[in-house]
Each structure stands twice: as structure tokens, then as C-alpha cells.
Design a protein around this motif. Structure first.
Motif, PDB file in Angstrom:
ATOM      1  N   ASP A 144      47.969  33.389  54.972  1.00 57.43           N
ATOM      2  CA  ASP A 144      48.600  34.731  55.596  1.00 57.43           C
ATOM      3  C   ASP A 144      48.077  35.863  54.536  1.00 57.43           C
ATOM      4  O   ASP A 144      47.540  36.627  55.065  1.00 57.43           O
ATOM      5  N   GLU A 145      48.507  35.877  53.581  1.00 60.38           N
ATOM      6  CA  GLU A 145      48.427  37.069  52.607  1.00 60.38           C
ATOM      7  C   GLU A 145      47.198  37.051  52.075  1.00 60.38           C
ATOM      8  O   GLU A 145      46.528  38.359  51.877  1.00 60.38           O
ATOM      9  N   THR A 146      46.356  36.142  51.614  1.00 56.48           N
ATOM     10  CA  THR A 146      44.972  36.258  51.053  1.00 56.48           C
ATOM     11  C   THR A 146      44.056  36.825  52.196  1.00 56.48           C
ATOM     12  O   THR A 146      43.066  37.393  52.271  1.00 56.48           O
ATOM     13  N   THR A 147      44.401  36.210  53.515  1.00 57.35           N
ATOM     14  CA  THR A 147      43.515  36.809  54.549  1.00 57.35           C
ATOM     15  C   THR A 147      44.263  38.265  54.919  1.00 57.35           C
ATOM     16  O   THR A 147      42.977  38.846  55.304  1.00 57.35           O
TER      17      THR A 147
ATOM     18  N   GLY B 163      34.872  44.159  47.960  1.00 58.72           N
ATOM     19  CA  GLY B 163      36.425  44.298  47.713  1.00 58.72           C
ATOM     20  C   GLY B 163      37.208  43.098  48.507  1.00 58.72           C
ATOM     21  O   GLY B 163      38.182  42.690  48.097  1.00 58.72           O
ATOM     22  N   ALA B 164      36.615  42.735  49.645  1.00 59.30           N
ATOM     23  CA  ALA B 164      37.147  41.249  50.308  1.00 59.30           C
ATOM     24  C   ALA B 164      37.322  40.031  49.333  1.00 59.30           C
ATOM     25  O   ALA B 164      38.370  39.511  49.081  1.00 59.30           O
ATOM     26  N   ARG B 165      36.166  39.971  48.681  1.00 57.96           N
ATOM     27  CA  ARG B 165      36.187  38.674  47.493  1.00 57.96           C
ATOM     28  C   ARG B 165      37.024  39.164  46.555  1.00 57.96           C
ATOM     29  O   ARG B 165      37.731  38.285  46.206  1.00 57.96           O
ATOM     30  N   LEU B 166      37.142  40.367  45.884  1.00 53.65           N
ATOM     31  CA  LEU B 166      38.010  40.608  44.772  1.00 53.65           C
ATOM     32  C   LEU B 166      39.492  40.371  45.445  1.00 53.65           C
ATOM     33  O   LEU B 166      40.489  39.843  44.626  1.00 53.65           O
ATOM     34  N   GLY B 167      39.802  41.206  46.457  1.00 51.42           N
ATOM     35  CA  GLY B 167      41.037  40.989  46.913  1.00 51.42           C
ATOM     36  C   GLY B 167      41.584  39.412  47.202  1.00 51.42           C
ATOM     37  O   GLY B 167      42.782  38.997  47.071  1.00 51.42           O
ATOM     38  N   PHE B 168      40.882  38.823  47.649  1.00 50.96           N
ATOM     39  CA  PHE B 168      41.089  37.170  47.989  1.00 50.96           C
ATOM     40  C   PHE B 168      41.485  36.737  46.882  1.00 50.96           C
ATOM     41  O   PHE B 168      42.412  35.794  46.745  1.00 50.96           O
ATOM     42  N   ALA B 169      40.414  36.937  45.865  1.00 53.89           N
ATOM     43  CA  ALA B 169      40.779  35.938  44.614  1.00 53.89           C
ATOM     44  C   ALA B 169      41.707  36.384  43.656  1.00 53.89           C
ATOM     45  O   ALA B 169      42.635  35.287  43.191  1.00 53.89           O
ATOM     46  N   VAL B 170      42.241  37.744  43.539  1.00 51.83           N
ATOM     47  CA  VAL B 170      43.326  38.176  42.701  1.00 51.83           C
ATOM     48  C   VAL B 170      44.594  37.644  43.471  1.00 51.83           C
ATOM     49  O   VAL B 170      45.625  37.468  42.923  1.00 51.83           O
ATOM     50  N   THR B 171      44.656  37.938  44.780  1.00 56.71           N
ATOM     51  CA  THR B 171      45.838  37.599  45.750  1.00 56.71           C
ATOM     52  C   THR B 171      46.219  35.896  45.796  1.00 56.71           C
ATOM     53  O   THR B 171      47.308  35.415  45.301  1.00 56.71           O
TER      54      THR B 171
ATOM     55  N   GLY C 222      50.327  43.186  44.047  1.00 59.58           N
ATOM     56  CA  GLY C 222      51.564  43.686  44.593  1.00 59.58           C
ATOM     57  C   GLY C 222      52.001  42.444  45.685  1.00 59.58           C
ATOM     58  O   GLY C 222      53.060  42.011  45.533  1.00 59.58           O
ATOM     59  N   VAL C 223      50.913  42.049  46.565  1.00 57.22           N
ATOM     60  CA  VAL C 223      51.127  40.958  47.641  1.00 57.22           C
ATOM     61  C   VAL C 223      51.573  39.847  46.910  1.00 57.22           C
ATOM     62  O   VAL C 223      52.668  38.974  47.430  1.00 57.22           O
ATOM     63  N   GLY C 224      50.781  39.301  45.746  1.00 57.13           N
ATOM     64  CA  GLY C 224      50.846  38.034  45.279  1.00 57.13           C
ATOM     65  C   GLY C 224      52.143  38.054  44.450  1.00 57.13           C
ATOM     66  O   GLY C 224      52.961  36.918  44.515  1.00 57.13           O
TER      67      GLY C 224
END
Length: 256
Positions: free
Chosen positions: A120-123, A134-142, A27-29
Motif C-alpha cells: 500500500d505505502e510504496t504504491t 520521482g516515482a522510482r525514488l519514492g518507491f525505493a526510499v519508502t 515520513g511514510v516509511g
């Protein structure tokens, strides 16, 4: 401006389901990635070619710095001044990297590649997770979704701007600032942040007729230390008032 870190990086932390993390990250990406079109239009309108515009998105990949650079160039600013403004805006990503290095704990060989996506967004997505997975997955997908979509829409915006000719005649020169403000506004949650933004606007617009293009942006950065100084003074004053009230209450209690 990244949110306060809530990620539990300990081995016992229970994270969110992967599907929920991926949904939020996409959604963010996607939402932010579409803004690349505005950058492509703005950059082409400032005189850069489509290839130069795409190179900025591929290599720089930090929206605020890119908009600052092409905005200063479009206003007739010196390229070195424009680059300086973009550099100072991009410095914040180095501080994001210091925090994310602890949260993500990526292998050393991966870090140089991941550094390109520290924005900003990945952070924000990474620090919103409850565990390291979850942090790694969110960082990678974003990072992947935003990087791909931002560069694709940058190309489309640049080619579209070249096809329609004069972007000023269509009012597309305002697209970049409008998108930047739309991204910034939700981040201004505290009174100090809103005061800093308002002071930066006053400095930037007030000095625009007086200084060369690109320089007012650099001066506007002084709004941050001024706001922090004012916040410190207010905190100290409140502390003194609290101490004085406590002393008065103790004295009154003693008299009884």
C-alpha cells in the motif's frame, strides 16, 4: 487502497525535487514501520516464536495479511483458514504491481526484487509523484525504510512480548487491531468506502460467534462486491432520474 494515479511518466514531465520526495517517503516509511512492533507483540501473543514472527515479516511483508494471519491463529482458528484470509488480503498487491509496472518501468532483472516491496505505502508514494524519476525514488526510499524498520520493530516486539509473558494480561492483544484500524481509517474517504468498511465490520463481528475463527474474515470480504453492486444501482437510478428530468424539460420547452 492506493490513491488515483497522478504520475506523469512521459519524458517531458517535471517532477518534484528529490529532497521533497525523499522526505515524504521517509515520513511514510518511518510512521508505518514503527507498527511492526505491534505485529511482533500480536504474533508472539498468538503462540508463534520470535523466529517465526520475524520470518513472516521478512518473507510476507504485507502488514494487513500478517495481522490477519496471527489474529486468526490467536483466536484458535485453523492454520489453513488463517492462511486463506491472509492470502486474499494480499491479492490486492498483485493489482498494485500491474499499475506500478507501467509507472516505474523497472529493468526486467530488478522486477523480482522490487515485487517484495509492492504494498500500500510504496504504491501510494510512487503514484503521488509527477514523473518516473520521482516515482522510482519514492518507491525505493519508502520500500527500504519501511522494510528495514518493520523487520527491526517486529523483532523488538516479539522479544518484548516473550519477556513480559502473557500479552493478554497487559492488553497488548488489542495492539494489532488498533494499529490496523489506525492505518485504515484515513483511507476511507468516500461514502462507498466507508459503507464497505462498516458492512465488513458488521459481517465479521456478527458471524464471529457462529463460524470458526478466521472464516468471518473471509465472509467479510463479500462487503466489497455488495457495496459495488449498491453503488451501481444508485448510479443507474440517478442516471434514469437525470434522463427523465431532461425529457420533462424538453417537453415543457416544446409546449411553449
Amino acid at each position: 487502497m492506493a490513491p488515483t494515479a497522478r504520475a506523469n511518466t512521459g519524458p517531458g514531465g517535471r517532477g518534484r525535487p528529490d529532497a521533497a520526495v525523499v522526505r515524504d517517503a521517509l515520513g511514510v516509511g518511518i510512521a508505518v514501520g514503527l507498527s511492526g512492533f505491534a505485529f511482533g507483540v500480536t504474533s508472539a501473543g498468538s503462540g508463534l516464536t520470535a523466529w517465526q514472527t520475524c520470518a513472516l515479516s521478512l518473507l510476507v511483508f504485507t502488514g494487513a495479511s500478517q495481522f490477519a494471519l496471527v489474529g486468526a491463529l490467536a483466536a484458535g482458528g485453523n492454520p489453513f483458514t488463517a492462511a486463506a484470509g491472509a492470502f486474499f488480503l494480499g491479492v490486492r498487491n498483485a493489482f498494485y504491481g500491474l499499475r506500478l509496472s507501467q509507472v516505474l518501468a523497472l529493468p526486467r532483472a530488478v522486477r523480482p526484487f522490487a515485487a517484495q516491496w509492492v504494498i500500500d505505502e510504496t504504491t501510494a508514494v510512487s503514484l503521488a509523484q509527477r514523473d518516473r524519476r520521482g516515482a522510482r525514488l519514492g518507491f525505493a526510499v519508502t520500500g527500504v525504510s519501511l522494510y528495514v524498520l518493520w523487520n527491526l520493530t517486529t523483532l523488538l516486539g516479539a522479544l518484548g512480548a516473550e519477556a513480559i509473558g502473557d500479552t493478554d494480561a497487559w492488553g497488548l492483544d488489542a495492539a494489532g487491531p488498533a494499529v490496523f484500524l489506525a492505518l485504515l481509517a484515513p483511507m476511507l474517504k468516500t461514502a462507498t468506502e466507508r459503507f464497505t468498511a462498516a458492512l465488513a465490520v458488521v459481517l465479521g463481528l456478527g458471524l464471529l460467534p457462529l463460524l470458526p475463527a478466521g472464516v468471518p474474515v473471509l465472509v467479510a470480504a463479500l462487503a466489497a462486491p455488495v457495496a459495488l453492486w449498491a453503488e451501481g444501482r444508485r448510479g443507474a437510478r440517478q442516471g434514469r432520474d437525470t434522463s427523465e428530468r431532461a425529457t420533462a424539460e424538453r417537453d415543457a420547452e416544446g409546449e411553449r
